[in-house]
Scaffold this motif. Structure first.
Motif, PDB file in Angstrom:
ATOM      1  N   PRO A   1      32.198  40.063  45.025  1.00  0.00           N
ATOM      2  CA  PRO A   1      32.003  41.109  44.338  1.00  0.00           C
ATOM      3  C   PRO A   1      31.549  40.937  42.773  1.00  0.00           C
ATOM      4  CG  PRO A   1      34.134  40.973  44.816  1.00  0.00           C
ATOM      5  CD  PRO A   1      33.417  39.753  45.370  1.00  0.00           C
ATOM      6  N   TYR A   2      31.799  39.654  42.348  1.00  0.00           N
ATOM      7  CA  TYR A   2      31.711  39.732  40.934  1.00  0.00           C
ATOM      8  C   TYR A   2      30.162  39.181  40.633  1.00  0.00           C
ATOM      9  CZ  TYR A   2      33.079  35.178  42.568  1.00  0.00           C
ATOM     10  OH  TYR A   2      33.323  33.952  43.349  1.00  0.00           O
ATOM     11  N   ILE A   3      29.495  38.633  41.652  1.00  0.00           N
ATOM     12  CA  ILE A   3      28.043  38.360  41.630  1.00  0.00           C
ATOM     13  C   ILE A   3      27.161  39.437  41.295  1.00  0.00           C
ATOM     14  CG2 ILE A   3      26.100  36.963  42.553  1.00  0.00           C
ATOM     15  CD1 ILE A   3      28.128  34.987  43.612  1.00  0.00           C
TER      16      ILE A   3
ATOM     17  N   THR B   1      25.626  21.900  36.351  1.00  0.00           N
ATOM     18  CA  THR B   1      27.129  22.134  36.847  1.00  0.00           C
ATOM     19  C   THR B   1      27.118  23.716  36.483  1.00  0.00           C
ATOM     20  OG1 THR B   1      27.717  21.444  34.469  1.00  0.00           O
ATOM     21  CG2 THR B   1      27.956  19.654  36.264  1.00  0.00           C
ATOM     22  N   ALA B   2      28.060  24.359  37.291  1.00  0.00           N
ATOM     23  CA  ALA B   2      28.630  25.705  37.025  1.00  0.00           C
ATOM     24  C   ALA B   2      27.307  26.287  37.368  1.00  0.00           C
ATOM     25  CB  ALA B   2      29.083  25.862  35.812  1.00  0.00           C
ATOM     26  N   SER B   3      26.184  26.180  37.760  1.00  0.00           N
ATOM     27  CA  SER B   3      25.188  27.214  37.918  1.00  0.00           C
ATOM     28  C   SER B   3      25.371  27.941  39.372  1.00  0.00           C
ATOM     29  CB  SER B   3      23.745  26.415  37.840  1.00  0.00           C
ATOM     30  OG  SER B   3      24.018  25.487  38.813  1.00  0.00           O
TER      31      SER B   3
ATOM     32  N   LYS C   1      25.997  26.492  42.875  1.00  0.00           N
ATOM     33  CA  LYS C   1      25.171  25.926  43.920  1.00  0.00           C
ATOM     34  C   LYS C   1      25.737  26.363  45.341  1.00  0.00           C
ATOM     35  CE  LYS C   1      25.567  21.889  41.930  1.00  0.00           C
ATOM     36  NZ  LYS C   1      25.525  22.073  40.650  1.00  0.00           N
ATOM     37  N   THR C   2      27.106  26.603  45.168  1.00  0.00           N
ATOM     38  CA  THR C   2      27.878  26.960  46.589  1.00  0.00           C
ATOM     39  C   THR C   2      27.392  27.935  47.228  1.00  0.00           C
ATOM     40  OG1 THR C   2      30.174  26.086  45.431  1.00  0.00           O
ATOM     41  CG2 THR C   2      30.463  27.189  47.406  1.00  0.00           C
ATOM     42  N   VAL C   3      27.140  29.189  46.621  1.00  0.00           N
ATOM     43  CA  VAL C   3      26.734  30.498  47.153  1.00  0.00           C
ATOM     44  C   VAL C   3      25.520  30.215  47.514  1.00  0.00           C
ATOM     45  CG1 VAL C   3      25.922  31.424  44.947  1.00  0.00           C
ATOM     46  CG2 VAL C   3      26.809  32.930  46.972  1.00  0.00           C
TER      47      VAL C   3
ATOM     48  N   GLY D   1      33.352  25.422  30.394  1.00  0.00           N
ATOM     49  CA  GLY D   1      32.492  26.849  30.344  1.00  0.00           C
ATOM     50  C   GLY D   1      32.236  27.258  31.553  1.00  0.00           C
ATOM     51  N   ARG D   2      33.112  27.806  32.437  1.00  0.00           N
ATOM     52  CA  ARG D   2      32.591  28.010  33.958  1.00  0.00           C
ATOM     53  C   ARG D   2      32.436  29.723  33.881  1.00  0.00           C
ATOM     54  NH1 ARG D   2      31.510  23.715  36.725  1.00  0.00           N
ATOM     55  NH2 ARG D   2      32.257  24.685  38.432  1.00  0.00           N
ATOM     56  N   PRO D   3      31.296  30.020  34.761  1.00  0.00           N
ATOM     57  CA  PRO D   3      31.230  31.500  35.192  1.00  0.00           C
ATOM     58  C   PRO D   3      32.336  32.107  35.440  1.00  0.00           C
ATOM     59  CG  PRO D   3      29.708  30.165  36.231  1.00  0.00           C
ATOM     60  CD  PRO D   3      30.710  29.405  35.736  1.00  0.00           C
ATOM     61  N   GLN D   4      32.805  33.473  35.225  1.00  0.00           N
ATOM     62  CA  GLN D   4      33.898  34.078  35.762  1.00  0.00           C
ATOM     63  C   GLN D   4      35.152  33.994  34.826  1.00  0.00           C
ATOM     64  OE1 GLN D   4      34.845  32.630  39.720  1.00  0.00           O
ATOM     65  NE2 GLN D   4      36.220  34.705  39.928  1.00  0.00           N
ATOM     66  N   TYR D   5      34.716  33.011  33.929  1.00  0.00           N
ATOM     67  CA  TYR D   5      36.149  32.779  32.873  1.00  0.00           C
ATOM     68  C   TYR D   5      35.487  32.812  31.387  1.00  0.00           C
ATOM     69  CZ  TYR D   5      38.736  31.001  37.115  1.00  0.00           C
ATOM     70  OH  TYR D   5      39.355  30.924  38.308  1.00  0.00           O
TER      71      TYR D   5
HETATM   72  N1  LIG Z   1      25.007  34.672  39.955  1.00  0.00           N
HETATM   73  C1  LIG Z   1      26.564  34.394  39.495  1.00  0.00           C
HETATM   74  N2  LIG Z   1      27.128  35.465  38.987  1.00  0.00           N
HETATM   75  C2  LIG Z   1      28.538  35.245  38.401  1.00  0.00           C
HETATM   76  N3  LIG Z   1      29.235  34.290  39.146  1.00  0.00           N
HETATM   77  C3  LIG Z   1      28.534  33.359  39.746  1.00  0.00           C
HETATM   78  C4  LIG Z   1      27.316  33.326  40.180  1.00  0.00           C
HETATM   79  N4  LIG Z   1      26.925  32.614  41.059  1.00  0.00           N
HETATM   80  C5  LIG Z   1      28.127  31.900  41.298  1.00  0.00           C
HETATM   81  N5  LIG Z   1      29.258  32.356  40.653  1.00  0.00           N
HETATM   82  C6  LIG Z   1      30.509  31.980  40.533  1.00  0.00           C
HETATM   83  O1  LIG Z   1      30.386  30.704  39.547  1.00  0.00           O
HETATM   84  C7  LIG Z   1      31.451  29.651  39.753  1.00  0.00           C
HETATM   85  C8  LIG Z   1      30.833  28.441  39.875  1.00  0.00           C
HETATM   86  O2  LIG Z   1      29.918  28.394  40.825  1.00  0.00           O
HETATM   87  P1  LIG Z   1      30.148  26.824  41.905  1.00  0.00           P
HETATM   88  O3  LIG Z   1      31.608  26.475  42.119  1.00  0.00           O
HETATM   89  O4  LIG Z   1      29.136  27.083  43.115  1.00  0.00           O
HETATM   90  O5  LIG Z   1      29.318  25.887  40.883  1.00  0.00           O
HETATM   91  P2  LIG Z   1      28.495  24.479  40.950  1.00  0.00           P
HETATM   92  O6  LIG Z   1      27.021  24.879  40.669  1.00  0.00           O
HETATM   93  O7  LIG Z   1      28.721  23.920  42.485  1.00  0.00           O
HETATM   94  O8  LIG Z   1      29.206  23.719  39.882  1.00  0.00           O
HETATM   95  P3  LIG Z   1      29.842  22.304  39.863  1.00  0.00           P
HETATM   96  O9  LIG Z   1      28.772  21.411  40.348  1.00  0.00           O
HETATM   97  O10 LIG Z   1      30.065  22.027  38.217  1.00  0.00           O
HETATM   98  O11 LIG Z   1      30.971  22.324  40.510  1.00  0.00           O
HETATM   99  C9  LIG Z   1      32.007  30.155  41.303  1.00  0.00           C
HETATM  100  O12 LIG Z   1      33.132  30.841  40.857  1.00  0.00           O
HETATM  101  C10 LIG Z   1      31.148  30.848  41.603  1.00  0.00           C
HETATM  102  O13 LIG Z   1      31.416  31.861  42.576  1.00  0.00           O
END
Ligand SMILES: Nc1ncnc2c1ncn2[C@@H]1O[C@H](COP(=O)(O)OP(=O)(O)OP(=O)(O)O)[C@@H](O)[C@H]1O
Length: 690
Positions: free
Chosen positions: A17-19, A47-49, A51-53, A366-370
């Motif tokens: 829901p936060y996306i 990193t932190a961009s 990728k998972t979603v 610096g991670r999104p959400q935080y």
């Molecule tokens: N568009 C978005 N808006 C807000 N939060 C997002 C968005 N996309 C992903 N996130 C959240 O950002 C966080 C980091 O995402 P994720 O773990 O996929 O990073 P990553 O690209 O795999 O990074 P790393 O390689 O550093 O682990 C997660 O909590 C994810 O749910």
């Protein structure tokens, strides 16, 4: 989210829901058409961009179209984190699990995916999409060859399998693209800007790099945040955490201290629940935690590591001092990262970490959400060093990612066995054909000037490996081609290295009488037993003495010897507290090591059986159970027969009532500490039917 199919959008909106909207890097991937076309794709964004979603959406697409998807990750910790995250999709009727035979979306570690490509072709053929997380691990020594060969085999068995690789940006992306026959989407947008810098200790008027860490932490605290600090060894994590704790003592409020104390108590409760007094490592951890600073390394109980990660996320810990093992995958709210050591211990002594690892560690900040910004600081001793480090790490580029397949001899053996056991390759030529298709093969042959030499050297490597495997009765040459022996099949079905299997076979072949302690010591010398390490530089004599009590003599006393002795004590019902005190080892790893040792003992039994020997089967069963439960032989039936009884209560029962529990009532059984009515009933039931 306009470019996303409606059915996928509904699930993403509900589960994330936060996306609110996709960031530019994610948009670039979506705009590339990866949800519409069926091409392989490498997604290389910072990193932190998020990728998972992106991986999730492509998996959902396959599943909503009636197919299956696998999400492969390199580490168990990442697998567990993703299972938790993806379980939310079950609300939409999607089965989430760890194996594609029973799930629509399965999250597998690289090794399990490799096993799937060897023996479960029908299941693999039902999979439409394979997502590989942390794909850059392909260049890592131990896991790289596994995933590289598993991908190669998967493509042979299921040519329609679609591969999506989630990766950090790699220097030689062109090679990866060609090998995977994929499109590549690269983007440098990081949702949380990351400020990278080198701090020179001299500028802070100190020679102690720990003081610089303290300064960064003070900045983090003033910014209402926390810090994650990387150092090179376990011992350094501990000394840094306690140094920082000392400095924090006067700087935190009574309210904060109350919170820290609660976390410290949770950490101390972990060994207590396992029936051990807290070890000195636990006490040290709790002590620094009381001031808001902790350490995180492989010598802690896994539950303690989970508590630390969770409490850090909740803001109840100000700093974690960690070894580099924390650099992959975990999502921690550390706006500040401080890399105190840019070296790592290897067998050749301290080595400077690759730029790639520096990037991964910095990427935790610096991670999104935080956070809305991240800061990563690398600490230098002097002005001169800071210039060098800036040049190398801040301005330098990551190293090319090369296949480690041929460098890793055991990986070559394992892959040859896997190919032969699965009947995919039955001659040296077919093996050569397989290796040519791997990333290693691609890298060697793509370079036309190297191509002839590459072919010849590969032929030579395969020939050497085959000689070794035939000599050790793992493979045999038959008129209808190469075949695995029964022993070879056993190796193929296991995840153990060939070195381990051969060592065990040689040991059992020469076995004249069964000696459990000797076997444990043998197993501790294989690469497949997680070792229990010595702490610091205290005397190793107690380990030597204990070994010699069992007639085992070692010239050098190192971690295999420490492990053997700890496991011997474990099966004699010693607690972690006692083991640590007696031998100065990180005894929190004892259970994990004992569990793996119990599986290796089972493998030893299977090895004997394929050699046609059954005389020690019972002894090996007992030893495996003793390692698993940490008990002497007499209470094995009790700990196995009464669920949740555990070794401590089982021993207390036998001490009070003797071996035969039948004459005693449930009420009497409850006189033993920790035994309530429910457990007493199960014990009674067990005793009456035993
Ligand atoms: N568009 C978005 N808006 C807000 N939060 C997002 C968005 N996309 C992903 N996130 C959240 O950002 C966080 C980091 O995402 P994720 O773990 O996929 O990073 P990553 O690209 O795999 O990074 P790393 O390689 O550093 O682990 C997660 O909590 C994810 O749910």
């Amino acid at each position: 989210m306009e470019n996303i199919p409606e059915n996928i959008k509904t699930i993403i909106n509900s589960c994330y829901p936060y996306i609110k909207e996709f960031n530019p890097a994610q948009k670039a991937v979506i705009d590339s058409g990866y949800l519409e076309n069926n091409k392989n794709c490498v997604i290389a964004i910072p990193t932190a961009s998020g990728k998972t979603v992106l991986g999730v959406m492509v998996a959902l697409k396959a599943i909503l179209d009636g197919g299956k998807a696998i999400y492969a990750a390199p580490l168990l910790s990442i697998q567990n984190e993703k299972v938790k995250e993806f379980k939310k999709f079950e609300e939409f009727g999607i089965k989430v699990g760890k194996h594609p035979s029973s799930s629509d979306l399965s999250i597998m570690v690289f090794e399990s995916f490799d096993v799937l490509t060897r023996f479960s072709w029908d299941v693999l053929r039902e999979v439409d999409t394979l997502i590989i997380d942390e794909f850059h691990m392909i260049g890592e020594f131990s896991r790289g060859p596994t995933i590289e060969c598993a991908i190669t085999r998967a493509k042979i068995i299921n040519p329609n399998l679609r591969i999506i690789a989630l990766s950090a940006t790699l220097e030689n992306m062109g090679e990866i693209k060609n090998w995977l026959d994929a499109t590549v989407v690269e983007h440098d947008y990081r949702p949380v800007p990351l400020n990278k810098d080198v701090l020179d200790s001299e500028m802070f008027n100190t020679k102690n790099k720990n003081d610089v860490v303290v300064k960064v932490l003070e900045k983090a605290i003033a910014d209402d945040s926390q810090a994650l600090s990387f150092v090179s060894t376990r011992r350094f994590t501990e000394s840094l955490a306690s140094y920082v704790a000392g400095k924090l003592k006067k700087k935190t409020t009574i309210e904060q201290k109350k919170g820290f104390k609660e976390v410290a108590e949770k950490l101390l409760a972990v060994p207590e629940k396992k029936g051990s007094r807290p070890t000195s490592t636990c006490l040290k951890l709790a002590e620094s935690c009381e001031n808001g600073s902790v350490f995180h390394h492989a010598g802690l109980f896994s539950e303690q590591k989970e508590i630390i990660e969770e409490e850090f996320r909740n803001g109840n810990i100000l700093m974690i001092a960690a070894t580099p093992s924390l650099m992959y995958g975990v999502n921690l709210p550390s706006k500040y990262v401080v890399i105190r050591d840019y070296t790592r211990w290897t067998q050749q002594g301290p080595q400077a970490i690759p730029v790639f690892d520096y990037e991964q560690m910095s990427g935790r900040a610096g991670r999104p959400q935080y956070d809305d910004k991240g800061y990563s600081y690398l600490v230098a001793k002097s002005m001169e060093e800071s210039i060098t480090l800036e040049e190398r790490y801040i301005n330098g580029s990551v190293e090319p990612t090369n296949s480690k397949l041929i460098e890793n001899k055991d990986a070559v053996f394992k892959q040859i066995i896997a190919q032969v056991a699965s009947t995919l390759s039955q001659s040296p030529e077919e093996l050569q054909d397989f290796f040519n298709k791997t990333f290693y093969g691609y890298q060697m042959t793509a370079n036309s000037s190297m191509s002839f030499f590459a072919e010849e050297s590969l032929k030579f490597e395969i020939q050497n490996a085959l000689e070794f495997l035939i000599q050790n009765q793992i493979l045999q040459a038959t008129p209808s081609g190469l075949k695995t022996t029964a022993f070879g099949n056993l190796i193929a079905k296991s995840n153990y290295s060939v070195e381990t299997a051969v060592k065990i076979k040689e040991y059992v072949n020469n076995l004249e009488s069964f000696n459990p302690e000797e076997l444990i010591y043998q197993l501790a010398q294989t690469p497949d037993l997680p070792l229990i390490s010595f702490k610091g530089r205290k005397s190793k004599d107690p380990v030597r003495e204990k070994l010699s009590n069992y007639g085992l003599f070692a010239i050098d006393i190192a971690n295999p010897e420490a492990t053997a002795v700890s496991l011997i004590e474990w099966i004699n019902e010693r607690t972690e507290y006692q083991i640590e005190n007696a031998y100065h080892v990180y005894s929190s790893s004892t259970r994990r090591s004992a569990y793996e040792a119990s599986l290796l003992v089972r493998f030893t039994k299977n090895t004997l059986e394929v050699l046609g020997k059954y005389n020690y089967s019972k002894d090996l069963d007992y030893l495996s159970a003793r390692l698993y439960y940490g008990v002497k032989e007499d209470i094995i039936p009790l700990v196995i027969g009464v669920k949740r009884l555990g070794r401590r209560r089982a021993r207390a029962l036998v001490d009070v009532f003797g071996d035969d529990l039948r004459p005693f009532s449930e009420k009497e059984l409850q006189k033993v500490e920790g035994i309530g009515p429910k457990l007493a009933k199960s014990i009674k039931n067990f005793a009456d039917n035993y």
